[in-house]
Design an enzyme around this catalytic site. Sequence first.
Site, mmCIF file in Angstrom:
data_model
loop_
_atom_site.group_PDB
_atom_site.id
_atom_site.type_symbol
_atom_site.label_atom_id
_atom_site.label_comp_id
_atom_site.label_asym_id
_atom_site.label_seq_id
_atom_site.Cartn_x
_atom_site.Cartn_y
_atom_site.Cartn_z
ATOM 1 C CG PHE A 38 42.981 -13.989 -12.324
ATOM 2 C CD1 PHE A 38 42.223 -15.160 -12.277
ATOM 3 C CD2 PHE A 38 43.816 -13.708 -11.242
ATOM 4 C CE1 PHE A 38 42.289 -16.017 -11.178
ATOM 5 C CE2 PHE A 38 43.884 -14.561 -10.149
ATOM 6 C CZ PHE A 38 43.116 -15.718 -10.121
ATOM 7 C CE LYS A 47 45.927 -3.804 -16.755
ATOM 8 N NZ LYS A 47 46.114 -5.277 -16.733
ATOM 9 C CD GLU A 96 48.355 -9.082 -16.755
ATOM 10 O OE1 GLU A 96 47.295 -8.471 -16.466
ATOM 11 O OE2 GLU A 96 49.354 -9.070 -16.029
ATOM 12 C CB SER A 115 47.056 -8.805 -5.020
ATOM 13 O OG SER A 115 47.928 -8.048 -5.828
ATOM 14 C CB CYS A 123 37.735 -10.917 -3.529
ATOM 15 S SG CYS A 123 36.122 -10.382 -4.072
ATOM 16 C CD GLU A 177 43.779 -12.815 -1.484
ATOM 17 O OE1 GLU A 177 44.664 -12.092 -1.969
ATOM 18 O OE2 GLU A 177 42.571 -12.643 -1.705
HETATM 19 P P1 NAD Z 1 46.763 -8.538 -9.296
HETATM 20 O O1 NAD Z 1 46.941 -7.553 -8.209
HETATM 21 O O2 NAD Z 1 47.920 -9.381 -9.680
HETATM 22 O O3 NAD Z 1 46.319 -7.789 -10.654
HETATM 23 C C1 NAD Z 1 45.233 -6.885 -10.673
HETATM 24 C C2 NAD Z 1 45.450 -5.887 -11.804
HETATM 25 O O4 NAD Z 1 46.651 -5.142 -11.533
HETATM 26 C C3 NAD Z 1 45.636 -6.541 -13.171
HETATM 27 O O5 NAD Z 1 44.965 -5.781 -14.145
HETATM 28 C C4 NAD Z 1 47.148 -6.517 -13.370
HETATM 29 O O6 NAD Z 1 47.511 -6.430 -14.728
HETATM 30 C C5 NAD Z 1 47.570 -5.266 -12.623
HETATM 31 N N1 NAD Z 1 48.916 -5.380 -12.051
HETATM 32 C C6 NAD Z 1 49.567 -6.512 -11.690
HETATM 33 N N2 NAD Z 1 50.784 -6.211 -11.183
HETATM 34 C C7 NAD Z 1 50.905 -4.873 -11.220
HETATM 35 C C8 NAD Z 1 51.938 -3.961 -10.835
HETATM 36 N N3 NAD Z 1 53.087 -4.390 -10.295
HETATM 37 N N4 NAD Z 1 51.724 -2.656 -11.002
HETATM 38 C C9 NAD Z 1 50.574 -2.203 -11.531
HETATM 39 N N5 NAD Z 1 49.563 -3.023 -11.933
HETATM 40 C C10 NAD Z 1 49.719 -4.331 -11.772
HETATM 41 O O7 NAD Z 1 45.504 -9.432 -8.904
HETATM 42 P P2 NAD Z 1 44.964 -10.735 -9.633
HETATM 43 O O8 NAD Z 1 45.900 -11.850 -9.354
HETATM 44 O O9 NAD Z 1 44.607 -10.438 -11.037
HETATM 45 O O10 NAD Z 1 43.594 -10.955 -8.847
HETATM 46 C C11 NAD Z 1 43.502 -11.634 -7.626
HETATM 47 C C12 NAD Z 1 43.510 -10.678 -6.461
HETATM 48 O O11 NAD Z 1 42.432 -9.753 -6.589
HETATM 49 C C13 NAD Z 1 43.284 -11.378 -5.131
HETATM 50 O O12 NAD Z 1 44.146 -10.810 -4.187
HETATM 51 C C14 NAD Z 1 41.847 -11.068 -4.801
HETATM 52 O O13 NAD Z 1 41.511 -11.083 -3.429
HETATM 53 C C15 NAD Z 1 41.712 -9.704 -5.360
HETATM 54 N N6 NAD Z 1 40.322 -9.375 -5.599
HETATM 55 C C16 NAD Z 1 39.726 -8.531 -4.714
HETATM 56 C C17 NAD Z 1 38.401 -8.211 -4.877
HETATM 57 C C18 NAD Z 1 37.718 -7.290 -3.910
HETATM 58 O O14 NAD Z 1 36.590 -6.952 -4.154
HETATM 59 N N7 NAD Z 1 38.335 -6.871 -2.838
HETATM 60 C C19 NAD Z 1 37.673 -8.735 -5.943
HETATM 61 C C20 NAD Z 1 38.321 -9.584 -6.834
HETATM 62 C C21 NAD Z 1 39.655 -9.895 -6.637
#
Ligand code: NAD
Length: 494
Positions: A149, A173, A176, A226, A281, A379
């Site tokens: 997000f 994808k 959401e 994450s 991040c 985090e």
């Molecule tokens: P998230 O892991 O909740 O979601 C990321 C994606 O995975 C979304 O598209 C979501 O719909 C999907 N998803 C969520 N739960 C899932 C599941 N159980 N099974 C399969 N897919 C699933 O992350 P977020 O809250 O959207 O974003 C924040 C996180 O992203 C933070 O941890 C941040 O550090 C990380 N991030 C990392 C970087 C990097 O470059 N390392 C960059 C941006 C964000």
Amino acid sequence: MEQITHWINGTLDSTQSARGGDIYNPATGKISKRVAFGDAVTVDRAVDVATAAFSTWRHSSLTKRTQVLFAFRELVQANKEKIAALITAEHGKVLSDAAGEVTRGLEVVEFACGIPHLLKGGFSEEVSTGVDVYSIRQALGPVAIISPFNFPAMVPMWFFPVAIACGNTVIVKPSEKDPSAAMFMAELWKEAGLPDGVFNIVHGDKEVVDALLTHPGIKSISFVGSTPIARYVYETGTKAGKRVQALGGAKNHMVVLPDADLELAADAAINAGFGSAGERCMAISAIVAVEPIASALVARIKSRMARISVGDGTQNVDMGPLVSAVHRDKVASYIGAGVDSGATLVVDGRALDIAGDGFWLGPTLFDNVTPEMSIYKEEIFGPVLSVIRVDTYDEALSLVNSHQYGNGTAIFTNDGGAARRFQNEVEVGMVGINVPIPVPMAYYSFGGWKNSLFGDSHAHGTEGVQFFTRGKVVTSRWLDPSHGGINLGFPQND
Ligand code: NAD
């Protein structure tokens, strides 16, 4: 209420979805749109379309691909403010920050405009009599991009310009929580002349992600999110035989040595800690102050925090709300945990008083944080800065290197030798020297170490080109005409 649906084969998908999600405006706390969630059948449909489009797009000339990329670049540039407004309305970050994210994404498009040069292979002439060897790189097929997000425009743009330039077709994808920016860019691709079916979007949650991870027609997965999900995506995708790059969470340390410019360091801590409400991040969340400067640094950060304005990101403020009520409450609970574990709460963001139902939390500062505290180990992904006091450079380095995450880090010092040693010894993927958020330019590659990245390919730059192509080496023998065959008039040897 506006209903967002999938983008498949260059058009909006009209199929009814049984499931969907609410999209909020984080500054008002109100639902603004709904998004349809797809399922395995939607993914099948998108993969069929992407597979059909691949058979022609992979053969499109480099000139044609470059023309489309240049046109897309112009359209994104011209619509930057519109994209930024869509981001702010669903994510909450301030408009200038949202526009900045589009700019960083555009840099990857500009990098991908150089694809003819990037795809040039190697050539070795006459490795044996009449034998040459050369290498080429070819597209994979339909590839999937699953994004978080916090950068709804930039993170997908880390991948899709390079993937498309290399001749692949794409299924995105998006998160959401804020899918509108990606949808708008789909329209811009069409306007830029990208053939239908090359760029597709399927919305959803775990169900869609799982379908993408296991679909035999999907050739690679680029995931950002994450760490627990990144690990799951990496394990599931690779088990299904795909190449996977899965970027995870972070805890970025900023080491401040005693000789550092403390005014510069304090400004950097404010921008890198609280910009985008800490939902980056590459945000700095742990400041490692090497004594005797800790108290002086904390005082400078505290006084600057009093000037941070928090409010609706469309207004002229420094920091917007958090993305959701659930996330705001989670971050607030970390503040409680920090207090309970004995850290000194210097500024309490929970005291922020703003009218309305927005997902507000003010900037927060902890001092005297120790490595066993959850606010240090985990985090938080919010506007919470922790100061850890140490006595030596070695202690600071060992803290950074012992942490489970290794995304970004920074050192503040006026000693070039110390900085040089740090860049060599630190076990982190991206390092800043007097630069708090060292996000690499598009022609370098973005990615962390340890639990911040699963897989061995970072995003964009030459690693991105490698990830989205397969290498092929051709060994060819052509006998000289003088050795027989059709008589073309060359003198014949015996
Ligand atoms: P998230 O892991 O909740 O979601 C990321 C994606 O995975 C979304 O598209 C979501 O719909 C999907 N998803 C969520 N739960 C899932 C599941 N159980 N099974 C399969 N897919 C699933 O992350 P977020 O809250 O959207 O974003 C924040 C996180 O992203 C933070 O941890 C941040 O550090 C990380 N991030 C990392 C970087 C990097 O470059 N390392 C960059 C941006 C964000």
